[in-house]
Motif scaffolding. Sequence first.
Motif, short mmCIF file in Angstrom:
data_model
loop_
_atom_site.label_atom_id
_atom_site.label_comp_id
_atom_site.label_asym_id
_atom_site.label_seq_id
_atom_site.Cartn_x
_atom_site.Cartn_y
_atom_site.Cartn_z
N LEU A 37 -12.74 75.37 -7.79
CA LEU A 37 -13.38 74.21 -7.82
C LEU A 37 -13.26 74.09 -6.34
O LEU A 37 -14.09 73.93 -5.65
N ARG A 38 -12.07 74.43 -5.81
CA ARG A 38 -11.46 74.67 -4.29
C ARG A 38 -12.51 75.45 -3.05
O ARG A 38 -12.99 74.97 -2.45
N GLU A 39 -12.72 76.55 -4.02
CA GLU A 39 -13.67 77.46 -3.30
C GLU A 39 -14.50 77.06 -2.94
O GLU A 39 -15.80 77.40 -2.02
N LEU A 40 -15.37 76.12 -4.64
CA LEU A 40 -16.93 75.93 -3.61
C LEU A 40 -17.62 75.32 -3.17
O LEU A 40 -17.91 74.57 -3.34
N LEU A 41 -15.67 73.50 -2.54
CA LEU A 41 -15.68 72.46 -2.16
C LEU A 41 -16.14 73.53 -0.35
O LEU A 41 -16.65 73.44 0.14
N ARG A 42 -15.41 74.43 -0.32
CA ARG A 42 -15.24 75.21 0.86
C ARG A 42 -16.45 75.76 0.73
O ARG A 42 -17.31 75.40 1.93
N ILE A 43 -17.05 76.11 0.25
CA ILE A 43 -18.27 77.07 0.36
C ILE A 43 -19.22 76.10 0.51
O ILE A 43 -20.47 76.02 1.16
N SER A 44 -19.38 74.69 -0.26
CA SER A 44 -20.75 73.45 0.11
C SER A 44 -19.93 73.05 1.37
O SER A 44 -21.00 73.06 2.16
N SER A 55 -23.35 62.68 0.25
CA SER A 55 -22.89 63.08 -1.06
C SER A 55 -22.24 64.24 -1.33
O SER A 55 -23.14 65.67 -0.46
N ILE A 56 -21.54 64.49 -1.76
CA ILE A 56 -21.03 66.21 -1.41
C ILE A 56 -21.66 66.67 -2.87
O ILE A 56 -21.89 66.98 -3.76
N MET A 57 -22.33 67.91 -2.28
CA MET A 57 -23.27 69.24 -3.13
C MET A 57 -22.88 70.23 -3.15
O MET A 57 -22.77 70.71 -2.26
N LEU A 58 -22.38 70.78 -4.08
CA LEU A 58 -21.98 71.87 -4.38
C LEU A 58 -23.26 72.64 -4.43
O LEU A 58 -24.66 72.89 -5.47
N PRO A 59 -22.77 74.51 -4.50
CA PRO A 59 -23.92 75.54 -4.29
C PRO A 59 -23.66 76.22 -5.79
O PRO A 59 -23.61 77.21 -5.72
N CYS A 60 -24.06 75.01 -6.71
CA CYS A 60 -24.43 75.33 -8.17
C CYS A 60 -25.55 74.84 -9.10
O CYS A 60 -25.17 73.56 -8.15
N ASP A 61 -25.53 75.14 -9.88
CA ASP A 61 -26.53 73.85 -10.87
C ASP A 61 -26.06 73.24 -12.15
O ASP A 61 -25.38 74.02 -11.82
N ALA A 62 -26.86 72.68 -11.72
CA ALA A 62 -26.19 72.06 -13.59
C ALA A 62 -25.49 72.56 -14.45
O ALA A 62 -24.60 72.49 -14.82
N MET A 65 -22.56 74.37 -13.48
CA MET A 65 -21.35 73.07 -12.84
C MET A 65 -20.58 72.78 -15.00
O MET A 65 -19.79 72.56 -14.85
N GLU A 66 -21.49 72.72 -15.46
CA GLU A 66 -20.91 72.53 -16.48
C GLU A 66 -20.00 73.07 -17.12
O GLU A 66 -18.54 73.40 -18.19
N TYR A 67 -20.82 74.72 -16.84
CA TYR A 67 -19.96 75.60 -17.21
C TYR A 67 -18.70 75.99 -17.05
O TYR A 67 -17.35 75.80 -17.33
N ILE A 68 -18.62 75.84 -15.67
CA ILE A 68 -17.49 76.02 -14.79
C ILE A 68 -15.86 74.69 -14.91
O ILE A 68 -14.98 74.93 -15.38
N LEU A 69 -16.37 73.63 -15.59
CA LEU A 69 -15.72 72.37 -15.84
C LEU A 69 -15.18 72.46 -17.33
O LEU A 69 -14.41 72.21 -17.36
#
Length: 76
Positions: A37-44, A55-62, A65-69
């Motif tokens: 998750l920290r890496e996704l925030l860095r990429i974002s 807002s913070i947008m992560l570089p993945c679709d919903a 993101m559900e799978y990551i969570l």
Amino acid sequence: MQITNDRDIASRGYIYVYSVDRKRFIIPPTYLTESFLRELLRISENEFGLQSDESIMLPCDAPTMEYILYLICPWK
């Protein structure tokens, strides 16, 4: 955990993030210790920038993101 009601308010310390398809997610502070998750925030930050008034947008679709969570916390 996805938030779908705009009237829902994040508890203190939680953050809202958005997928590229504009689905909103609430992230508990304990998830921020996860390296993925920290890496996704860095990429974002590199891709979209981080501004305090946006807002913070992560570089993945919903679905991604559900799978990551789910991978971070499968029992929820």
